[in-house]
Design a protein around this motif. Structure first.
Motif, PDB file in Angstrom:
ATOM      1  N   TRP A 202      18.697  76.940  11.229  1.00  0.00           N
ATOM      2  CA  TRP A 202      18.380  77.852  12.333  1.00  0.00           C
ATOM      3  C   TRP A 202      18.442  77.117  13.667  1.00  0.00           C
ATOM      4  N   GLY A 203      17.994  75.872  13.676  1.00  0.00           N
ATOM      5  CA  GLY A 203      18.098  75.081  14.909  1.00  0.00           C
ATOM      6  C   GLY A 203      19.540  74.888  15.325  1.00  0.00           C
ATOM      7  N   ILE A 204      20.403  74.592  14.332  1.00  0.00           N
ATOM      8  CA  ILE A 204      21.827  74.411  14.625  1.00  0.00           C
ATOM      9  C   ILE A 204      22.430  75.698  15.183  1.00  0.00           C
ATOM     10  N   ILE A 205      22.090  76.827  14.559  1.00  0.00           N
ATOM     11  CA  ILE A 205      22.623  78.125  15.009  1.00  0.00           C
ATOM     12  C   ILE A 205      22.153  78.440  16.425  1.00  0.00           C
ATOM     13  N   PHE A 206      20.826  78.291  16.673  1.00  0.00           N
ATOM     14  CA  PHE A 206      20.292  78.574  18.007  1.00  0.00           C
ATOM     15  C   PHE A 206      20.939  77.669  19.060  1.00  0.00           C
ATOM     16  N   LEU A 207      21.147  76.400  18.710  1.00  0.00           N
ATOM     17  CA  LEU A 207      21.740  75.451  19.656  1.00  0.00           C
ATOM     18  C   LEU A 207      23.182  75.835  19.976  1.00  0.00           C
ATOM     19  N   ILE A 208      23.974  76.102  18.949  1.00  0.00           N
ATOM     20  CA  ILE A 208      25.384  76.451  19.151  1.00  0.00           C
ATOM     21  C   ILE A 208      25.518  77.731  19.976  1.00  0.00           C
ATOM     22  N   VAL A 209      24.756  78.756  19.600  1.00  0.00           N
ATOM     23  CA  VAL A 209      24.839  80.037  20.311  1.00  0.00           C
ATOM     24  C   VAL A 209      24.321  79.888  21.746  1.00  0.00           C
ATOM     25  N   GLY A 210      23.169  79.212  21.906  1.00  0.00           N
ATOM     26  CA  GLY A 210      22.560  79.086  23.228  1.00  0.00           C
ATOM     27  C   GLY A 210      23.387  78.243  24.189  1.00  0.00           C
ATOM     28  N   ILE A 211      23.747  77.025  23.761  1.00  0.00           N
ATOM     29  CA  ILE A 211      24.522  76.145  24.625  1.00  0.00           C
ATOM     30  C   ILE A 211      25.934  76.687  24.844  1.00  0.00           C
ATOM     31  N   GLY A 212      26.544  77.219  23.776  1.00  0.00           N
ATOM     32  CA  GLY A 212      27.881  77.790  23.909  1.00  0.00           C
ATOM     33  C   GLY A 212      27.915  78.937  24.902  1.00  0.00           C
TER      34      GLY A 212
END
Length: 516
Positions: free
Chosen positions: A198-208
């Motif tokens: 979930w951290g990876i998903i939130f990071l990718i979506v948020g930063i992207g």
């Protein structure tokens, strides 16, 4: 490890970092060539820059996790291979979206070449010589973005644009082979069986989403475009969820708890401001030199050269000063003053400004970068444990990249709006009652009539010349305002040094540590 092997490893990882950083700016001057060759619009071609920046900012904060999970040696060498393969495929691209696709994955591979390279360099030196380590790595951080446009301009002028990607192949292969024999595995690895998906998903979506908004906002008129509004909301929600999750679980993909270190937190903020100054100056100065002052790409590169050479020596000197016990706060203060002076000086230019003037002022920009890179990098990791250094380095590098993205986005928007404002002001003086304007129109009209053009068409051409002059002058005035704005931001950031001064102390060896 023997001294020779250690020196070869340091050279290898610094060259890898320079290669990655060069690619952040080397394509800037080749966009027109790519657009014409691939049959795409300039707007679509600009995604070549955007996709790389998005990938970089997504992967950089995850490098510590991936090094721990996969093993630093495998991850780093694998990242080099990905970077080299995608560089080759970028040069082979037959359509713009094929180029954008491989450019994105080139950026994903390149993220490790920055953060892991920094942590390897720091490992090779004892703690009391972190200043020297920061100076060596700082050379790469400074040289990469600085020579990128110059190298790109030379290659595209004398060869063809695919070669800006092909030059990575032999360097990358040599780096991978060198690291295969020299790069040691992490001494301490946290090989948890749990993965923070979930951290990876939130990071990718948020930063992207955030990076896309910053890169494309001005081009598509910000919130007038529905997708920009949607991505802004998405980034706010995702990044908020990301921070809350990373601070509350035991196995985060990005350990934000290292930001409890006051030295890292303050260094990250100052690095963000430095990134704004670093990337906006590299963005603005070549544009002014080529589009407004009429310099060629090669001539523009010469403007940057003296400062780049002096900065290399200044980086080494700043590292030595730290080791000798000079307060990093003092060095950072002088670096900020250099940046403030550079931006103020560039806010005084005109269309008659000489190359000599710009070259001299760029020396202060280069010295500012040199004096900030070393103490800020040292400060960022000085109070961290060895196993925390990769994460601290990654976060600090991410802040520099984000600072550059925010800075360019702000300057793009600000200069576009100031151009429109200055144009309105200048046009208000283009009237028949304004004697100089009327005389110039009559002079241009007579010139075109002498060329055999009728009176009506001659007047139209005369007015077009006046309009082009207004566009050129209003554009220059907007860039002048932009330099002043960046200089003001640096001045407003100076009080943060008071917090560093209160929380740091000097050791005999010149190491900066936190009092907490």
């Amino acid at each position: 490890m023997s001294p020779l092997k250690r020196q070869l490893l340091i050279l290898t990882v610094i060259l890898a970092a320079i290669m990655e950083l060069i690619d952040t700016s080397i394509v800037n001057v080749a966009l027109n060539y790519m657009s014409g060759n691939l049959g795409s619009t300039l707007e679509d071609t600009s995604w070549v820059i955007t996709s790389y920046a998005i990938a970089n900012v997504i992967i950089i904060p995850m490098t510590s996790f991936l090094s721990n999970r996969l093993g630093r040696r495998k991850y780093y060498i694998g990242s080099i291979i990905v970077f080299v393969f995608c560089s080759l495929m970028c040069g082979q691209a037959t359509s713009i979206w094929m180029l954008v696709f491989f450019r994105f994955w080139q950026g994903m591979g390149g993220g490790a070449l920055l953060s892991v390279s920094a942590s390897v360099v720091y490992e090779m030196f004892p703690k009391e010589k972190l200043g020297t380590a920061s100076a060596l790595f700082g050379i790469g951080v400074f040289i990469g973005p600085t020579i990128g446009p110059t190298l790109g301009g030379y290659i595209t002028e004398n060869y063809s644009w695919p070669w800006i990607f092909y030059i990575n192949v032999p360097i990358g292969i040599a780096a991978a082979i060198s690291c295969y024999f020299l790069l040691p595995e992490l001494a301490i690895r946290n090989k948890t069986s749990k993965v923070d998906w979930w951290g990876i998903i939130f990071l990718i979506v948020g930063i992207g989403s955030l990076q896309t908004v910053l890169e494309r906002g001005q081009t598509d008129d910000w919130f007038a475009a529905t997708y920009i509004l949607v991505l802004t909301i998405t980034s706010v929600i995702s990044l908020t969820a990301f921070m809350l999750r990373e601070l509350s679980i035991d196995y985060p993909v990005v350990d934000l708890k290292v930001l409890k270190s006051k030295s890292l937190s303050i260094a990250a903020i100052l690095t963000f401001i430095t990134g704004m100054g670093m990337f906006t100056s590299i963005f603005l100065t070549p544009v002014i030199a080529q589009r407004l002052l009429g310099f060629s790409p090669s001539e523009t590169g010469v403007l940057l050269l003296p400062g780049a050479v002096l900065a290399v020596f200044a980086l080494i000197v700043s590292g030595k000063l730290l080791q000798s016990g000079v307060s990093p706060v003092l060095i950072i203060f002088v670096g900020f003053l250099c940046f403030i002076y550079f931006n103020w000086s560039m806010s005084q230019i005109s269309l008659d400004t000489s190359a000599r003037y710009i070259t001299l002022k760029l020396i202060f920009r280069a010295l500012g970068m040199a004096l900030l890179t070393v103490p800020l990098s040292t400060l960022a990791v000085s109070s961290l444990k060895p196993q925390e250094m990769p994460q601290g380095t990654a976060l600090n590098n991410m802040m520099r990249q984000l600072g550059g993205s925010f800075g360019i986005s702000i300057i793009n928007t600000y200069s576009a709006r100031r151009t429109a404002s200055h144009r309105v002001d200048l046009i208000s003086h283009v009237t028949n009652d304004n004697a100089p304007t009327a005389e110039r129109i009559v002079s241009y009209t007579h010139y075109f009539q002498q060329k055999g053009i009728g009176l009506f068409d001659a007047k139209l051409k005369a007015m077009k010349i006046i309009d082009l002059a207004i566009v050129k002058q209003s554009t220059l005035m907007s860039y002048i305002d932009s330099y002043f704005l960046i200089g003001l931001l640096f001045a407003l950031a100076l009080p943060l040094l008071l917090f560093v001064m209160k929380r740091t102390k000097k050791l005999p060896a010149g190491v900066v540590v936190s009092d907490h």
